[in-house]
Design an enzyme around this catalytic site. Structure first.
Site, PDB file in Angstrom:
ATOM      1  N   ASP A  46      -7.995   8.191   0.075  1.00 13.40           N
ATOM      2  CA  ASP A  46      -8.538   7.119   0.929  1.00 13.40           C
ATOM      3  C   ASP A  46      -8.359   7.418   2.416  1.00 13.40           C
ATOM      4  O   ASP A  46      -8.885   6.693   3.260  1.00 13.40           O
ATOM      5  CB  ASP A  46      -7.893   5.769   0.582  1.00 13.40           C
ATOM      6  CG  ASP A  46      -8.656   5.046  -0.524  1.00 13.40           C
ATOM      7  OD1 ASP A  46      -9.745   5.513  -0.899  1.00 13.40           O
ATOM      8  OD2 ASP A  46      -8.171   4.010  -1.004  1.00 13.40           O
TER       9      ASP A  46
ATOM     10  N   GLY B 160     -13.617  -2.171  -6.895  1.00 12.64           N
ATOM     11  CA  GLY B 160     -14.930  -1.614  -6.555  1.00 12.64           C
ATOM     12  C   GLY B 160     -14.984  -0.849  -5.254  1.00 12.64           C
ATOM     13  O   GLY B 160     -16.064  -0.742  -4.656  1.00 12.64           O
ATOM     14  N   GLY B 161     -13.856  -0.315  -4.755  1.00 13.75           N
ATOM     15  CA  GLY B 161     -13.892   0.493  -3.539  1.00 13.75           C
ATOM     16  C   GLY B 161     -14.589  -0.260  -2.416  1.00 13.75           C
ATOM     17  O   GLY B 161     -14.299  -1.439  -2.164  1.00 13.75           O
TER      18      GLY B 161
ATOM     19  N   ASN C 173      -6.176   4.028  -7.225  1.00 13.16           N
ATOM     20  CA  ASN C 173      -7.364   4.574  -6.585  1.00 13.16           C
ATOM     21  C   ASN C 173      -8.385   4.963  -7.654  1.00 13.16           C
ATOM     22  O   ASN C 173      -9.152   4.133  -8.087  1.00 13.16           O
ATOM     23  CB  ASN C 173      -7.043   5.722  -5.631  1.00 13.16           C
ATOM     24  CG  ASN C 173      -8.230   6.020  -4.727  1.00 13.16           C
ATOM     25  OD1 ASN C 173      -9.128   5.196  -4.625  1.00 13.16           O
ATOM     26  ND2 ASN C 173      -8.244   7.167  -4.092  1.00 13.16           N
TER      27      ASN C 173
ATOM     28  N   ARG D 191       0.848  -1.195   0.000  1.00  6.29           N
ATOM     29  CA  ARG D 191       0.000   0.000   0.000  1.00  6.29           C
ATOM     30  C   ARG D 191       0.886   1.249   0.000  1.00  6.29           C
ATOM     31  O   ARG D 191       1.951   1.271   0.623  1.00  6.29           O
ATOM     32  CB  ARG D 191      -0.849  -0.035   1.273  1.00  6.29           C
ATOM     33  CG  ARG D 191      -1.859   1.093   1.428  1.00  6.29           C
ATOM     34  CD  ARG D 191      -2.981   0.963   0.476  1.00  6.29           C
ATOM     35  NE  ARG D 191      -4.158   1.710   0.882  1.00  6.29           N
ATOM     36  CZ  ARG D 191      -5.167   1.978   0.062  1.00  6.29           C
ATOM     37  NH1 ARG D 191      -5.138   1.569  -1.201  1.00  6.29           N
ATOM     38  NH2 ARG D 191      -6.224   2.644   0.482  1.00  6.29           N
TER      39      ARG D 191
ATOM     40  N   SER E 236      -7.919   0.811   3.327  1.00  5.34           N
ATOM     41  CA  SER E 236      -8.357   0.273   2.036  1.00  5.34           C
ATOM     42  C   SER E 236      -9.517  -0.699   2.239  1.00  5.34           C
ATOM     43  O   SER E 236      -9.757  -1.174   3.349  1.00  5.34           O
ATOM     44  CB  SER E 236      -7.183  -0.469   1.396  1.00  5.34           C
ATOM     45  OG  SER E 236      -7.610  -1.195   0.273  1.00  5.34           O
TER      46      SER E 236
ATOM     47  N   THR F 153     -10.039   0.066  -9.429  1.00  8.52           N
ATOM     48  CA  THR F 153      -8.967  -0.750  -8.868  1.00  8.52           C
ATOM     49  C   THR F 153      -8.963  -1.971  -9.764  1.00  8.52           C
ATOM     50  O   THR F 153      -9.826  -2.114 -10.611  1.00  8.52           O
ATOM     51  CB  THR F 153      -9.337  -1.052  -7.394  1.00  8.52           C
ATOM     52  OG1 THR F 153      -9.267   0.153  -6.658  1.00  8.52           O
ATOM     53  CG2 THR F 153      -8.485  -2.103  -6.739  1.00  8.52           C
TER      54      THR F 153
HETATM   55  N1  GLY Z   1      -8.512   2.745  -3.321  1.00 15.33           N
HETATM   56  C1  GLY Z   1      -9.435   1.732  -3.062  1.00 15.33           C
HETATM   57  C2  GLY Z   1      -9.140   0.907  -1.863  1.00 15.33           C
HETATM   58  O1  GLY Z   1      -8.004   0.889  -1.438  1.00 15.33           O
HETATM   59  O2  GLY Z   1      -9.993   0.270  -1.312  1.00 15.33           O
END
Ligand code: GLY
Length: 563
Positions: free
Chosen positions: A414, A464-465, A392, A95, A443, A372
Site C-alpha cells: 500500500d 474493496g481497496g 491487504n 494500521r 489506506s 479486506t
Molecule cells: N489494504 C487496503 C487498504 O488499506 O485500503
C-alpha cells in the site's frame, strides 16, 4: 485492474439480473454484522453475555482470524471508528508500520524498476502487525467484560475446527498454488492439503489456537514478545524478511481524533489519515451537496456522471496529498474546507466529462487490493463501532508463520514503491506515501458512523481497496438523498471511478441501455464489474431498534446476528 472474483461472478450476475430481494431484520438490543456467519454469532453471544459493542468487536476480530483467514487476522491491521452511548467519538489506528530496516527503494531491482512480487508476496511484503495491540488498547479503554472471555470463542473454533463454506473452500483452492509457493518445505495445513477443499471440510488449527491462547493469557506480550514473536522472527530470519524483535516490541496503535463533517443535517464520523477514507468521503459528500445530488434520480446518467466527476478530483487529491500524518505534512483540514471544495468542484460540467489527465498532473493513485473485511456492531446501551481490518491481499503475503498457523499481511504494497513512476499497473504513487521506516502506509479503509439529530443513524463500512470509499459514499447518498430503505440502499448496484485509470466501473444491474449510451456520449469509458464492495450496514429506526443489513447479495456468508 480490478480482480474479478470469478467464483462469485456467475452467482452475482444471476442474483442481480433476477433482482431477488434480500430481507433485513430488526433487533431490539444489539446487532453484529460481519463477512462470516460464525464471527457474527460469536459477537452476538458476547453482547448477550453482557459485553458491549467494543467487547464484541474484539471477539469478532479474533474469530475472523480463524473463520475468515483471507482477511480476518492477528497479523494485519485496521481502523475502528467509535461512538459511545454518551455520544463521545473516537477512532483507533491499528494500521501496520514499515519495519525499521525498510527504505524507499526496497522494491526496486538493479535497473531501478519496481519488482511488485517483492511488495506483494513473501516476507519482504510484511508490515509490522497492528491488530493485537489495537484490540488490547480497545479493551483497555472501552472493554466491559474480561479479556479472556473475548478470546475464548476463537480459541474454541480453532481447536474444534471450522467447517468450510462453499465460498471459503473455493477461495482457498483459488490461492492454493500461491500459498504453496510462499511456504515451501513447511507444513501448510490447514490452508493447503493434499486434496482440494470442498464445502463442509473442517479446518482445525491447533497452532493458531496456541497463539490465541498466549494472547488470551498475556495480552499484547502474547504476540509481540515470547513464543509468538519468536515464531515470526524465525520466519523472517530464515526467509530474508526484515522485521526484528525491536519492530515488534515498538509497535503501538494510536487513538486519533476522528474526522467529523456535516452532510444535509447528518453528522458523519469517519477515519482520519493514515486512512484516506474519511477525508475522501467528506470531500465527496460536500460535492454531492454542492451539486444537489438529492434532486437527481438514482441510476440516471446525471447521478453517475456527477459522482464520477467528484471522484476524479477527490482521488487526485488523495494520491497527491495523503499519507501518514506522523511522518509527513498532511493538509487534512484544508482538504475538507468548504471554500476549498467549492473551488475544487467548480469546473464540473454536467454536459461533458473531464479528462483525468487534465485534473492534476504528477502524483497519482496507488492501487490496493480488494481483500479486506469490515464489521459493524451496535449494542443495547447505544454504543457503536465500525471496524475495517485487513491483511491487504487475500491471505496477505501468503506466508503462513510456521508453528503459528496464521498468515502475515502484505500491507507494504500500500506504499508507493516508486514515487512519481509507474508501478506494475501503469500507475504511480505520491511522495507523501513513500516508504520510510516506522511509517504507516496510506489506506482507503472508511469505517464510518452517521448521526441524525444527535442520534445514531448508521454504522457502515466495506472492504474493496480504493472502492471502499465510493461504496460508503454511495450507501450514504442512497439513504439520505435517494431516501432508500436500508436494505435497498445496500442492495442498490454500485459504480466506482478513481481518477486514474480514467474509467468507470459499474455493477451490471446499474445501467439501462439509455443511460449507458448517454454516459458514452459524455465520453465516459464504462467497464462492467461483477461486484463492488461488501457493505455491513446497521441503521436505526425512529423507535430505537436496529436494522441489520449484511451484503448477502455480494457475499453469501455475511450475516447480521442480533437479539
Ligand atoms: N489494504 C487496503 C487498504 O488499506 O485500503
Amino acid at each position: 485492474m480490478f480482480k474479478i472474483l470469478s467464483s462469485l461472478s456467475l452467482a452475482l450476475l444471476f442474483v442481480f439480473s433476477c433482482n431477488v430481494p434480500t430481507k433485513s431484520k430488526t433487533y431490539q438490543n444489539g446487532v453484529v454484522i460481519t463477512a462470516h456467519y460464525l464471527a457474527s454469532d460469536v459477537g452476538n453471544q458476547i453482547l448477550k453475555d453482557g459485553g458491549n459493542a467494543f467487547d464484541a468487536a474484539i471477539a469478532v476480530q479474533f474469530a475472523l482470524a480463524v473463520a475468515y483467514p483471507r482477511a480476518g487476522n492477528v497479523a494485519g491491521g485496521g481502523f475502528a471508528v467509535i461512538r459511545t452511548a454518551k455520544g463521545d467519538y473516537n477512532s483507533l489506528d491499528f494500521r501496520e508500520t514499515a519495519p525499521k530496516a525498510a527504505f524507499e527503494q526496497m522494491y526496486l531491482d538493479e535497473n531501478g524498476e519496481v519488482n511488485p512480487d517483492l511488495s506483494q508476496k513473501g516476507h519482504l511484503a510484511v508490515g509490522v502487525p497492528g491488530t493485537v495491540d489495537g484490540m488490547v488498547k480497545l479493551h483497555q479503554k472501552y472493554g466491559k467484560i474480561d479479556w479472556k472471555a473475548l478470546l475464548a470463542p476463537a480459541i474454541k473454533m480453532a481447536r474444534n475446527g471450522v467447517a468450510l463454506s462453499w465460498l471459503e473452500a473455493n477461495k482457498l483452492n483459488d490461492y492454493r498454488e500461491q500459498i504453496k509457493n510462499q511456504n515451501r518445505g513447511k507444513d501448510t495445513n490447514p490452508y493447503v492439503r493434499e486434496n482440494l477443499f470442498i464445502e463442509g471440510d473442517t479446518l482445525h488449527n491447533i497452532a493458531l489456537a496456541r497463539v490465541l491462547l498466549r494472547i488470551k493469557e498475556n495480552g499484547r506480550n502474547g504476540f509481540y514478545e515470547g513464543e509468538t514473536a519468536n515464531l515470526i522472527l524465525t520466519e523472517m530470519e530464515k526467509n530474508g524478511g526484515i522485521i526484528t524483535a525491536e519492530d515488534l516490541q515498538d509497535y503501538q496503535s494510536i487513538w486519533r481524533k476522528p474526522l467529523i463533517g456535516e452532510y444535509r443535517e447528518h453528522k458523519i464520523i469517519s477515519m482520519p489519515p493514515p486512512s484516506s477514507g474519511g477525508v475522501a468521503l467528506l470531500q465527496l459528500l460536500s460535492g454531492a451537496e454542492q451539486y444537489k445530488m438529492n434532486e437527481l434520480a438514482f441510476g440516471s446518467y446525471e447521478h453517475i456522471h456527477l459522482m464520477v466527476e467528484l471522484e476524479r478530483r477527490v482521488y487526485a487529491d488523495r494520491a497527491t496529498w495523503l499519507g501518514d500524518p506522523d511522518c509527513c505534512k498532511v493538509p487534512t483540514s484544508d482538504l475538507i474546507d468548504n471554500e476549498y471544495l467549492k473551488d475544487r468542484f467548480s469546473d464540473i460540467s454536467m454536459t461533458a466529462k473531464t479528462n483525468s489527465q487534465d485534473v492534476k498532473a504528477g502524483c497519482v493513485e496507488v492501487i490496493e487490493s480488494f481483500e479486506t473485511t469490515h464489521f459493524s456492531i451496535a449494542d443495547s446501551e447505544g454504543n457503536a463501532i465500525a471496524v475495517t481490518t485487513t491483511l491487504n491481499g487475500n491471505y496477505g503475503s501468503k506466508v503462513v508463520v510456521e508453528g503459528g498457523g496464521f498468515f502475515l499481511n502484505n500491507e507494504m504494497d500500500d506504499f508507493s514503491s516508486k514515487p512519481g513512476f509507474p508501478n506494475q499497473f501503469g500507475l504511480v504513487g505520491g511522495e507523501a506515501n513513500a516508504i520510510e521506516p516506522g511509517k504507516r502506509m496510506l489506506s482507503s479503509m472508511t469505517p464510518t458512523i452517521v448521526e441524525k439529530n444527535g442520534n445514531l443513524f448508521m454504522v457502515l463500512g466495506s472492504p474493496g481497496g480504493s472502492t471502499i470509499i465510493t461504496s460508503v459514499f454511495q450507501n450514504i447518498v442512497n439513504a439520505i438523498d435517494f431516501k432508500m430503505q436500508p436494505q435497498e440502499a445496500v442492495d442498490a448496484p454500485r459504480f466506482h471511478s478513481q481518477w486514474l485509470p480514467d474509467e468507470v466501473y459499474v455493477e451490471k444491474a446499474l445501467l439501462s441501455k439509455e443511460v449507458f449510451e448517454k454516459l458514452n456520449l459524455l465520453g465516459h469509458q464504462i467497464k462492467k464489474q461483477s461486484k463492488i464492495g461488501m457493505m455491513a450496514n446497521i441503521s436505526t429506526t425512529t423507535n430505537g431498534t436496529y436494522i441489520g443489513v449484511p451484503d448477502t447479495l455480494r457475499h453469501a456468508d455475511s450475516k447480521a446476528a442480533g437479539y
